[in-house]
Design an enzyme around this catalytic site. Sequence first.
Site, PDB file in Angstrom:
ATOM      1  N   CYS A  83     -14.885  -9.323  -4.977  1.00 44.46           N
ATOM      2  CA  CYS A  83     -14.227  -9.314  -6.295  1.00 44.46           C
ATOM      3  C   CYS A  83     -14.681 -10.479  -7.174  1.00 44.46           C
ATOM      4  CB  CYS A  83     -12.713  -9.351  -6.126  1.00 44.46           C
ATOM      5  SG  CYS A  83     -12.128  -7.911  -5.247  1.00 44.46           S
ATOM      6  N   HIS A 128     -10.171 -10.591 -13.289  1.00 44.10           N
ATOM      7  CA  HIS A 128     -10.590  -9.510 -12.388  1.00 44.10           C
ATOM      8  C   HIS A 128      -9.408  -8.557 -12.227  1.00 44.10           C
ATOM      9  CE1 HIS A 128     -11.479  -7.209  -8.921  1.00 44.10           C
ATOM     10  NE2 HIS A 128     -10.637  -7.870  -8.148  1.00 44.10           N
ATOM     11  N   ASN A 140      -9.199  -0.871  -9.273  1.00 39.55           N
ATOM     12  CA  ASN A 140      -9.928  -2.111  -8.993  1.00 39.55           C
ATOM     13  C   ASN A 140     -11.377  -1.747  -8.669  1.00 39.55           C
ATOM     14  OD1 ASN A 140     -11.067  -4.365  -7.791  1.00 39.55           O
ATOM     15  ND2 ASN A 140      -9.269  -4.873  -6.561  1.00 39.55           N
TER      16      ASN A 140
HETATM   17  O1  UT7 Z   1      -9.320  -7.372  -5.596  1.00 36.70           O
HETATM   18  C1  UT7 Z   1      -9.217  -8.207  -4.502  1.00 36.70           C
HETATM   19  C2  UT7 Z   1      -7.920  -8.862  -4.443  1.00 36.70           C
HETATM   20  N1  UT7 Z   1      -6.901  -7.907  -4.138  1.00 36.70           N
HETATM   21  C3  UT7 Z   1      -5.659  -8.162  -4.484  1.00 36.70           C
HETATM   22  O2  UT7 Z   1      -5.400  -9.187  -5.057  1.00 36.70           O
HETATM   23  C4  UT7 Z   1      -4.591  -7.195  -4.047  1.00 36.70           C
HETATM   24  C5  UT7 Z   1      -3.356  -7.942  -3.663  1.00 36.70           C
HETATM   25  N2  UT7 Z   1      -2.292  -7.128  -3.087  1.00 36.70           N
HETATM   26  C6  UT7 Z   1      -1.671  -6.120  -3.747  1.00 36.70           C
HETATM   27  O3  UT7 Z   1      -2.035  -5.790  -4.858  1.00 36.70           O
HETATM   28  C7  UT7 Z   1      -0.470  -5.481  -3.105  1.00 36.70           C
HETATM   29  O4  UT7 Z   1      -0.126  -6.191  -1.947  1.00 36.70           O
HETATM   30  C8  UT7 Z   1      -0.672  -3.966  -2.768  1.00 36.70           C
HETATM   31  C9  UT7 Z   1      -0.659  -3.160  -4.038  1.00 36.70           C
HETATM   32  C10 UT7 Z   1      -1.955  -3.781  -2.018  1.00 36.70           C
HETATM   33  C11 UT7 Z   1       0.470  -3.467  -1.877  1.00 36.70           C
HETATM   34  O5  UT7 Z   1       1.717  -3.684  -2.497  1.00 36.70           O
HETATM   35  P1  UT7 Z   1       2.903  -4.375  -1.702  1.00 36.70           P
HETATM   36  O6  UT7 Z   1       4.030  -4.441  -2.613  1.00 36.70           O
HETATM   37  O7  UT7 Z   1       2.392  -5.675  -1.158  1.00 36.70           O
HETATM   38  O8  UT7 Z   1       3.215  -3.326  -0.563  1.00 36.70           O
HETATM   39  P2  UT7 Z   1       3.125  -3.496   1.013  1.00 36.70           P
HETATM   40  O9  UT7 Z   1       1.729  -3.568   1.488  1.00 36.70           O
HETATM   41  O10 UT7 Z   1       4.042  -4.619   1.438  1.00 36.70           O
HETATM   42  O11 UT7 Z   1       3.774  -2.135   1.500  1.00 36.70           O
HETATM   43  C12 UT7 Z   1       5.145  -1.813   1.227  1.00 36.70           C
HETATM   44  C13 UT7 Z   1       5.418  -0.441   1.772  1.00 36.70           C
HETATM   45  C14 UT7 Z   1       5.003  -0.250   3.216  1.00 36.70           C
HETATM   46  O12 UT7 Z   1       5.965   0.573   3.836  1.00 36.70           O
HETATM   47  P3  UT7 Z   1       7.118  -0.044   4.767  1.00 36.70           P
HETATM   48  O13 UT7 Z   1       6.382  -0.754   5.858  1.00 36.70           O
HETATM   49  O14 UT7 Z   1       7.886  -0.971   3.890  1.00 36.70           O
HETATM   50  O15 UT7 Z   1       7.872   1.155   5.201  1.00 36.70           O
HETATM   51  C15 UT7 Z   1       3.707   0.499   3.124  1.00 36.70           C
HETATM   52  O16 UT7 Z   1       3.442   1.278   4.261  1.00 36.70           O
HETATM   53  O17 UT7 Z   1       4.699   0.548   1.027  1.00 36.70           O
HETATM   54  C16 UT7 Z   1       3.948   1.375   1.921  1.00 36.70           C
HETATM   55  N3  UT7 Z   1       2.706   1.778   1.255  1.00 36.70           N
HETATM   56  C17 UT7 Z   1       2.630   2.848   0.452  1.00 36.70           C
HETATM   57  N4  UT7 Z   1       3.539   3.759   0.075  1.00 36.70           N
HETATM   58  C18 UT7 Z   1       3.137   4.720  -0.775  1.00 36.70           C
HETATM   59  C19 UT7 Z   1       1.491   1.170   1.300  1.00 36.70           C
HETATM   60  N5  UT7 Z   1       0.628   1.859   0.535  1.00 36.70           N
HETATM   61  C20 UT7 Z   1       1.312   2.889  -0.007  1.00 36.70           C
HETATM   62  C21 UT7 Z   1       0.952   3.932  -0.880  1.00 36.70           C
HETATM   63  N6  UT7 Z   1       1.895   4.812  -1.239  1.00 36.70           N
HETATM   64  N7  UT7 Z   1      -0.294   4.033  -1.379  1.00 36.70           N
END
Ligand code: UT7
Length: 335
Positions: free
Chosen positions: A114, A262, A292
């Site tokens: 990135c 980014h 992204n």
């Molecule tokens: O470009 C390089 C740098 N990248 C970044 O800076 C990205 C940084 N991180 C993020 O943007 C976020 O952490 C994400 C968008 C990737 C994820 O969001 P989050 O709020 O951190 O969600 P999470 O990973 O903690 O997941 C929460 C829940 C989980 O379910 P449980 O365990 O709470 O039951 C996941 O399994 O959401 C679930 N989940 C989804 N649900 C529906 C994960 N992906 C999805 C999905 N649709 N696509």
Amino acid sequence: MYNSRISGLGFYVPDNVVTNDDLSKLMETDDAWIQERTGIKERRHVVKGEDTTTKMGVKAAKIAIERAGIDKDDIDFIVFATLSPDYYFPGGGVLVQRDLDIKTVGALDVRNQCSGFVYAISIADQYIKSGMYKNILVIGSELHSGGLDFTTRGRGVSVIFGDGAGAAILTREEDPKKGILSTHLHSEGQHAEELSLLAPGIGYRWVTDILKDNDPDDVSYYPYMNGQFVFKNAVVRFSEVIMEGLKKNKLEVKDIDMLIPHQANLRISQFIQRKFRLTDDKVYNNIMKYGNTTAASIPIALTEAWEQDKIKEDDLVVLAAFGSGFTWGSVIIRW
Ligand code: UT7
């Protein structure tokens, strides 16, 4: 010593629009989750066989070259940033040199995910500052869709990334107060595996072992991201590296005319915007449309902002990135 300025910009994204609803037909996800957590409404995916990372980069480059008002043979050097190259080796730089039919100039590949475009700009800037080259083609391009896990198993990553390419021509600038004022690069390899794609790294597993096991559940060919950990680091490092760049040039947050972050997550951009108290017209986001696009996200956003007349002569433009490595960086530009 010279400065470098961006004399031409271009971008290319495939026509094929993939909405959140389209993805929810492939995996357990939904539009509300994706928009709420990331701001993404849709992204572009190549139609299989129609585009490659290099081909998209070349399309973006042709536009940038034309807008810079130079001939392809005025290009002295190529810097190509991607995490999704056509081949494991050789890198995409030489393929760009071939496809654009440029004379046998040097072609360098940047592997900083990135932060790839920020690193690539920094490298090109040093070559121009030293007087070695006059015109450098810098490309960030990604074809993610061919390498993502579109099952529920991969949903935490695969809904975020999109395909596309952006390109810039960096040209020698005689006025020391104009163009790229400074670049700032960082890394913290301690967190290398928190956002990574391990295969086909030989240090990870020997190819002979992978072939021998032939395991259909081997997910090491898919990217892994510890989302929350990456998010927490991103907001800190984005802020730090923007401030570092401003300080170096004796500037303040209020001097920023346009911040191009980014496009990792709209929530990250909004956090930075709030922290720096920047008005909406001073931060450009397009993750809603493209997801992204990693190394391509800054040049695509920069090109769009410029095309929409949001960047004017003498404006202070700040580019900032954070991603896998961890790596992060900023570029401070007097346009
Ligand atoms: O470009 C390089 C740098 N990248 C970044 O800076 C990205 C940084 N991180 C993020 O943007 C976020 O952490 C994400 C968008 C990737 C994820 O969001 P989050 O709020 O951190 O969600 P999470 O990973 O903690 O997941 C929460 C829940 C989980 O379910 P449980 O365990 O709470 O039951 C996941 O399994 O959401 C679930 N989940 C989804 N649900 C529906 C994960 N992906 C999805 C999905 N649709 N696509």
